[in-house]
Design a protein around this motif. Structure first.
Motif, PDB file in Angstrom:
ATOM      1  N   SER A 133      43.823  31.047  41.640  1.00 53.77           N
ATOM      2  CA  SER A 133      42.547  30.337  41.738  1.00 53.77           C
ATOM      3  C   SER A 133      41.593  31.028  42.714  1.00 53.77           C
ATOM      4  O   SER A 133      40.385  31.114  42.465  1.00 53.77           O
ATOM      5  CB  SER A 133      42.772  28.886  42.151  1.00 53.77           C
ATOM      6  OG  SER A 133      43.347  28.827  43.438  1.00 53.77           O
ATOM      7  N   MET A 134      42.132  31.547  43.812  1.00 53.37           N
ATOM      8  CA  MET A 134      41.287  32.246  44.780  1.00 53.37           C
ATOM      9  C   MET A 134      40.798  33.586  44.221  1.00 53.37           C
ATOM     10  O   MET A 134      39.642  33.964  44.430  1.00 53.37           O
ATOM     11  CB  MET A 134      42.043  32.463  46.083  1.00 53.37           C
ATOM     12  CG  MET A 134      42.413  31.189  46.806  1.00 53.37           C
ATOM     13  SD  MET A 134      41.004  30.146  47.203  1.00 53.37           S
ATOM     14  CE  MET A 134      40.336  31.005  48.594  1.00 53.37           C
ATOM     15  N   MET A 135      41.650  34.300  43.514  1.00 54.48           N
ATOM     16  CA  MET A 135      41.226  35.555  42.913  1.00 54.48           C
ATOM     17  C   MET A 135      40.154  35.301  41.854  1.00 54.48           C
ATOM     18  O   MET A 135      39.174  36.046  41.773  1.00 54.48           O
ATOM     19  CB  MET A 135      42.420  36.300  42.296  1.00 54.48           C
ATOM     20  CG  MET A 135      43.408  36.842  43.310  1.00 54.48           C
ATOM     21  SD  MET A 135      42.715  38.078  44.429  1.00 54.48           S
ATOM     22  CE  MET A 135      42.507  39.464  43.340  1.00 54.48           C
ATOM     23  N   ARG A 136      40.315  34.258  41.059  1.00 61.48           N
ATOM     24  CA  ARG A 136      39.298  33.915  40.047  1.00 61.48           C
ATOM     25  C   ARG A 136      37.993  33.475  40.701  1.00 61.48           C
ATOM     26  O   ARG A 136      36.926  33.669  40.135  1.00 61.48           O
ATOM     27  CB  ARG A 136      39.829  32.836  39.131  1.00 61.48           C
ATOM     28  CG  ARG A 136      40.918  33.327  38.212  1.00 61.48           C
ATOM     29  CD  ARG A 136      41.441  32.247  37.294  1.00 61.48           C
ATOM     30  NE  ARG A 136      42.574  32.755  36.544  1.00 61.48           N
ATOM     31  CZ  ARG A 136      43.721  32.117  36.418  1.00 61.48           C
ATOM     32  NH1 ARG A 136      43.905  30.920  36.957  1.00 61.48           N
ATOM     33  NH2 ARG A 136      44.700  32.652  35.728  1.00 61.48           N
ATOM     34  N   ARG A 137      38.084  32.882  41.870  1.00 59.07           N
ATOM     35  CA  ARG A 137      36.890  32.444  42.591  1.00 59.07           C
ATOM     36  C   ARG A 137      36.093  33.621  43.142  1.00 59.07           C
ATOM     37  O   ARG A 137      34.863  33.662  43.037  1.00 59.07           O
ATOM     38  CB  ARG A 137      37.303  31.517  43.732  1.00 59.07           C
ATOM     39  CG  ARG A 137      36.181  31.106  44.648  1.00 59.07           C
ATOM     40  CD  ARG A 137      36.717  30.208  45.730  1.00 59.07           C
ATOM     41  NE  ARG A 137      35.748  30.041  46.806  1.00 59.07           N
ATOM     42  CZ  ARG A 137      36.003  29.408  47.912  1.00 59.07           C
ATOM     43  NH1 ARG A 137      37.185  28.862  48.119  1.00 59.07           N
ATOM     44  NH2 ARG A 137      35.082  29.298  48.838  1.00 59.07           N
ATOM     45  N   TYR A 138      36.790  34.595  43.732  1.00 57.26           N
ATOM     46  CA  TYR A 138      36.104  35.701  44.397  1.00 57.26           C
ATOM     47  C   TYR A 138      35.820  36.898  43.488  1.00 57.26           C
ATOM     48  O   TYR A 138      34.885  37.643  43.736  1.00 57.26           O
ATOM     49  CB  TYR A 138      36.882  36.157  45.627  1.00 57.26           C
ATOM     50  CG  TYR A 138      36.814  35.167  46.749  1.00 57.26           C
ATOM     51  CD1 TYR A 138      35.603  34.870  47.363  1.00 57.26           C
ATOM     52  CD2 TYR A 138      37.951  34.515  47.204  1.00 57.26           C
ATOM     53  CE1 TYR A 138      35.525  33.959  48.395  1.00 57.26           C
ATOM     54  CE2 TYR A 138      37.880  33.603  48.242  1.00 57.26           C
ATOM     55  CZ  TYR A 138      36.669  33.328  48.831  1.00 57.26           C
ATOM     56  OH  TYR A 138      36.597  32.423  49.852  1.00 57.26           O
ATOM     57  N   VAL A 139      36.637  37.134  42.496  1.00 58.03           N
ATOM     58  CA  VAL A 139      36.395  38.225  41.543  1.00 58.03           C
ATOM     59  C   VAL A 139      36.468  37.666  40.122  1.00 58.03           C
ATOM     60  O   VAL A 139      37.397  37.948  39.374  1.00 58.03           O
ATOM     61  CB  VAL A 139      37.362  39.415  41.750  1.00 58.03           C
ATOM     62  CG1 VAL A 139      36.961  40.257  42.914  1.00 58.03           C
ATOM     63  CG2 VAL A 139      38.793  38.968  41.918  1.00 58.03           C
ATOM     64  N   PRO A 140      35.475  36.857  39.754  1.00 57.02           N
ATOM     65  CA  PRO A 140      35.510  36.209  38.429  1.00 57.02           C
ATOM     66  C   PRO A 140      35.356  37.230  37.300  1.00 57.02           C
ATOM     67  O   PRO A 140      34.620  38.200  37.413  1.00 57.02           O
ATOM     68  CB  PRO A 140      34.319  35.255  38.484  1.00 57.02           C
ATOM     69  CG  PRO A 140      33.400  35.840  39.483  1.00 57.02           C
ATOM     70  CD  PRO A 140      34.274  36.527  40.492  1.00 57.02           C
ATOM     71  N   GLY A 141      36.099  36.993  36.236  1.00 59.89           N
ATOM     72  CA  GLY A 141      35.997  37.833  35.056  1.00 59.89           C
ATOM     73  C   GLY A 141      36.687  39.175  35.161  1.00 59.89           C
ATOM     74  O   GLY A 141      36.558  40.010  34.262  1.00 59.89           O
TER      75      GLY A 141
END
Length: 154
Positions: A133-141
């Motif tokens: 969830s944190m990776m998707r938040r900071y580097v989306p897509g």
């Protein structure tokens, strides 16, 4: 590139910048197991032995087993602590990450991060839920999905 391997003592020491820290030891789960074991022993006398064993294992894991930080998330960068030298860490800035992938392996899972300069950073992880969830938040897509797809009963 700003991303690099640095000494831990050279990290910016502003605790308000850290949004999430991922440790090896799942403390909240272990505390839940401890409370469950105590509840079993106190409220159900016929489960006394099982409750004592469960609580004992949880106390052992909390007190004796080693714990360390795997990574820390901030608004500007990601810090990976699993390097060969224990006093060093990798600091990866979000804008320099090209893609990331979570790989499942039998012994330990890996977080694989591709950087702008073509290098690859890997970090052992033990739960995708703790970091995805944190990776998707900071580097989306930028997540690379695994080619292994479970097929249903079709």
């Amino acid at each position: 590139m700003k991303s690099q391997t640095i000494k831990i003592r050279n990290l910016p020491h502003d605790p308000t910048r850290v949004t999430k820290t991922v440790n090896v030891k799942p403390i909240f789960l272990l505390i839940f197991v401890l409370l469950l074991g105590v509840a079993m022993a106190v409220f159900r006398p016929y489960l006394l032995a099982g409750g004592i064993i469960l609580a004992g294992l949880a106390v052992f894991a909390i007190v004796v087993m080693p714990d360390r930080i795997l990574c820390q998330f901030t608004d500007d960068y990601l810090v990976l602590y699993n390097t060969r030298e224990r006093d060093e860490c990798n600091i990866l800035y979000w804008e320099e990450i090209v893609s990331w992938q979570y790989e499942w392996h039998p012994s330990a899972d890996l977080l694989v991060i591709q950087m702008l300069d073509g290098s690859t950073e890997t970090q052992e992880m033990y739960s995708k839920r703790s970091i995805a969830s944190m990776m998707r938040r900071y580097v989306p897509g930028k997540e690379v999905r695994s080619s292994r797809i479970r097929k249903g009963n079709a």
